[in-house]
Write a protein that holds these residues in place. Sequence first.
Motif, PDB file in Angstrom:
ATOM      1  N   CYS A  44       0.840  -1.209   0.000  1.00  0.00           N
ATOM      2  CA  CYS A  44       0.000   0.000   0.000  1.00  0.00           C
ATOM      3  C   CYS A  44       0.872   1.254   0.000  1.00  0.00           C
ATOM      4  CB  CYS A  44      -0.909   0.019   1.225  1.00  0.00           C
ATOM      5  SG  CYS A  44      -2.337  -1.034   1.074  1.00  0.00           S
ATOM      6  N   PHE A  66       1.869   6.635  -6.796  1.00  0.00           N
ATOM      7  CA  PHE A  66       0.753   7.494  -7.260  1.00  0.00           C
ATOM      8  C   PHE A  66       1.068   8.971  -7.006  1.00  0.00           C
ATOM      9  CE2 PHE A  66      -2.465   3.854  -6.317  1.00  0.00           C
ATOM     10  CZ  PHE A  66      -2.003   3.182  -7.437  1.00  0.00           C
ATOM     11  N   THR A  99       1.521  11.631 -10.068  1.00  0.00           N
ATOM     12  CA  THR A  99       0.530  12.693 -10.294  1.00  0.00           C
ATOM     13  C   THR A  99       1.063  14.081  -9.938  1.00  0.00           C
ATOM     14  OG1 THR A  99      -0.429  12.187  -8.147  1.00  0.00           O
ATOM     15  CG2 THR A  99      -1.530  11.267 -10.063  1.00  0.00           C
ATOM     16  N   TYR A 115       3.250   3.891 -14.565  1.00  0.00           N
ATOM     17  CA  TYR A 115       2.333   2.759 -14.706  1.00  0.00           C
ATOM     18  C   TYR A 115       2.799   1.747 -15.760  1.00  0.00           C
ATOM     19  CZ  TYR A 115      -0.354   6.532 -12.574  1.00  0.00           C
ATOM     20  OH  TYR A 115      -0.743   7.576 -11.781  1.00  0.00           O
ATOM     21  N   THR A 162     -16.133   1.950  -2.824  1.00  0.00           N
ATOM     22  CA  THR A 162     -15.910   0.809  -3.725  1.00  0.00           C
ATOM     23  C   THR A 162     -16.936   0.835  -4.867  1.00  0.00           C
ATOM     24  OG1 THR A 162     -15.177  -0.457  -1.817  1.00  0.00           O
ATOM     25  CG2 THR A 162     -15.660  -1.711  -3.805  1.00  0.00           C
ATOM     26  N   TRP A 193      -5.794   5.785 -15.536  1.00  0.00           N
ATOM     27  CA  TRP A 193      -4.839   6.454 -14.636  1.00  0.00           C
ATOM     28  C   TRP A 193      -4.995   7.974 -14.691  1.00  0.00           C
ATOM     29  CZ3 TRP A 193      -3.256   3.487 -10.999  1.00  0.00           C
ATOM     30  CH2 TRP A 193      -2.952   2.151 -11.241  1.00  0.00           C
ATOM     31  N   PRO A 243      -5.799  11.462 -12.996  1.00  0.00           N
ATOM     32  CA  PRO A 243      -5.469  11.826 -11.602  1.00  0.00           C
ATOM     33  C   PRO A 243      -6.613  11.579 -10.614  1.00  0.00           C
ATOM     34  CG  PRO A 243      -4.652  13.504 -13.084  1.00  0.00           C
ATOM     35  CD  PRO A 243      -5.414  12.539 -13.931  1.00  0.00           C
ATOM     36  N   THR A 264      -6.702   7.885  -9.959  1.00  0.00           N
ATOM     37  CA  THR A 264      -5.538   7.473  -9.186  1.00  0.00           C
ATOM     38  C   THR A 264      -5.695   7.862  -7.714  1.00  0.00           C
ATOM     39  OG1 THR A 264      -4.232   7.844 -11.172  1.00  0.00           O
ATOM     40  CG2 THR A 264      -3.027   7.607  -9.116  1.00  0.00           C
ATOM     41  N   TRP A 265      -6.150   9.115  -7.464  1.00  0.00           N
ATOM     42  CA  TRP A 265      -6.296   9.550  -6.072  1.00  0.00           C
ATOM     43  C   TRP A 265      -7.476   8.871  -5.394  1.00  0.00           C
ATOM     44  CZ3 TRP A 265      -3.253  12.256  -2.729  1.00  0.00           C
ATOM     45  CH2 TRP A 265      -2.055  12.739  -3.265  1.00  0.00           C
ATOM     46  N   LEU A 284      -8.230   5.756  -5.949  1.00  0.00           N
ATOM     47  CA  LEU A 284      -7.651   4.455  -5.589  1.00  0.00           C
ATOM     48  C   LEU A 284      -6.747   4.601  -4.364  1.00  0.00           C
ATOM     49  CD1 LEU A 284      -7.274   1.468  -6.257  1.00  0.00           C
ATOM     50  CD2 LEU A 284      -5.512   2.092  -7.890  1.00  0.00           C
ATOM     51  N   LEU A 285      -5.990   5.704  -4.329  1.00  0.00           N
ATOM     52  CA  LEU A 285      -5.110   5.967  -3.180  1.00  0.00           C
ATOM     53  C   LEU A 285      -5.943   6.112  -1.905  1.00  0.00           C
ATOM     54  CD1 LEU A 285      -2.374   6.624  -1.976  1.00  0.00           C
ATOM     55  CD2 LEU A 285      -2.475   8.872  -2.987  1.00  0.00           C
ATOM     56  N   TRP A 289      -8.918   4.874  -1.408  1.00  0.00           N
ATOM     57  CA  TRP A 289      -9.479   3.533  -1.130  1.00  0.00           C
ATOM     58  C   TRP A 289      -8.435   2.673  -0.404  1.00  0.00           C
ATOM     59  CZ3 TRP A 289      -8.671  -1.620  -2.436  1.00  0.00           C
ATOM     60  CH2 TRP A 289      -9.770  -2.470  -2.315  1.00  0.00           C
ATOM     61  N   LEU A 290      -7.178   2.722  -0.878  1.00  0.00           N
ATOM     62  CA  LEU A 290      -6.096   1.950  -0.250  1.00  0.00           C
ATOM     63  C   LEU A 290      -5.860   2.415   1.188  1.00  0.00           C
ATOM     64  CD1 LEU A 290      -3.390   1.666  -3.074  1.00  0.00           C
ATOM     65  CD2 LEU A 290      -4.640  -0.213  -2.011  1.00  0.00           C
TER      66      LEU A 290
END
Lengths: 307, 256
Positions: A15, A22, A26, A35, B177, B197, B199, B202-203, B205-206, B208-209
């Motif tokens: 993680c 990321f 970005t 990627y 989700t 991908w 931004p 991507t953010w 997903l970040l 969510w992680l």
Amino acid sequence: MLKFLASLRLFFAVCLALAGAFVYQTLFNRGAPVYGAPWFAALGVLAAANIAACSLRRARTASAHFLLLHAGLVVIIAGAFVTRFFRFEAELPLRAGTLSDLAYSGGASYKLPFSVQLEDFRLEYYAEPLGRLAVLDEAGRREFDAEEGAVIKVPSARAEIKVLRLVRDFGLAAGNKVTEKSPYWHNPAAQLEITAGGKKQRLWFFSNFPGMHRGQLPFHIFYSLEQAEIKNFISKVTLIPGEGPKVCAEIAVNKPLKAGGYTLYQTSYDPADAGYSLLTVTRDRGVWVVYAGFTMLLMGVLLWLRK
Amino acid sequence: MAAQIICFNAAFGLCLAALAVHAAAYAFKRPRLGGAALPALGLAWLALTAGLAFLWVKLGRAPLSNQYESLLVMLWFVFPLSFYFYRKTGKAEIVPAAALAASALFGAAALLDRTARPLMPALRSDWLILHVLSSMAAYAAFALAAAAAAWALVKRRAEIFEDFLLRLARTGFAFLTLGIVTGSVWANTAWGAWWSWDPKETWSLLTWLAYAAALHLRKKGPLGAKFSVMLLLCFALVLFTYFGVNFLLSGMHSYA
């Protein structure tokens, strides 16, 4: 080994590594996206291995929601790799009335198993656009409705502007005769008769090219469109496969066409050329694997919430 | 002034009143005074609902297409979530947390551009409603969790709140989700790729992680104040995904 692969520590490490990638990509990276790098793919493999190992270790005792949720994630990552390695994407430029079976990607061309003919391309607007004229001089900027026959007085410049003609899509026919190239607002223009300083001039002003005739007049004139909000852009095509019947269809944004394992998307158009439309052609088997993963993930989340 | 603006202002005023009543109850040690906050929040929700209905009628479409509209929808979710969890857990502190979160979000909405434009072609899809509603419901749950975590830390009662915070975080995680999944399916229909991908993607997903990591950390046992701090940090990611990405990074979600 399985214990390490299934550990929460490894999950947190993955993680953190993904979060770092990321943020770097970005906010800071100006080069090739991370990627596509092998180490990023390795991170994906490690994440999938971690989740799969964790699920396997607890397979006998774990609840259904745990297994569904985690297996769904592994399937999504697997689908992502199928997409990464096998997805096809290319651009298919089309001109009205012509047939093409060549798609282009990264300088290479690909022959498609079908040909596509663009029958017509059109823009849909929410409302009929309104023409507006703006006059800018030392006295400031003033705006007027552009209607054929209207006469606009500009006292500060002792000038008069008469709107002679408005066209939606400016074109020139034989003998330099102005015509409408199409019924759509691709290249809107206004012909004005301007009387200033005892001189009368007939000039065309274009919405797409606002800087014209700057040196010829004692003031600036701009022609523009209001409420020209585009609702959708639509290509009417005929798809001719190698075998089988022709297919006539419309492709619009959010309304792709599926044919022979390929999907055709409406991507772009040229505001100055009514006869041009750009489609994107894709073929991605990975998407079905990903959707299967999504289904498992959502079912797992639903059962998890009910717990 | 337009009907919807009157309703939104009334709702904002009622949230501030609920917050003020709770602050007064705390400062003057009169817990009964705080009882007026719940009806005030109920009225605020009704006013917000009416305002959104007026806006929907005026626009002729669901008010979900820009940040101002989506923030109001996010705000709408804060109220039922807080009422549900207040009823379920009986924790009185949920009410000031909701008033705090709603007031802050109303304040943020007041700073945003209210100009309504017709939907651009890419947004003209039924997926818009499902994607935005689920994402905003997630953000509302996370906002409420962050406000409750802040309240718990200030009152030094993080341990007592942990179970409630965990349930809110789980609710937000489930909606996030759903938001990411529906966005991905929609992207495949509109743009031809289920993940680009971008931004915003991507953010998301970040974020969510980060919540996944927080929920997994909690599996080892109660974390006390640490869990509240983690939820605040995770909410900072939500704020960056929702506001920061739009203002600092360009991408396919530049309208949202």
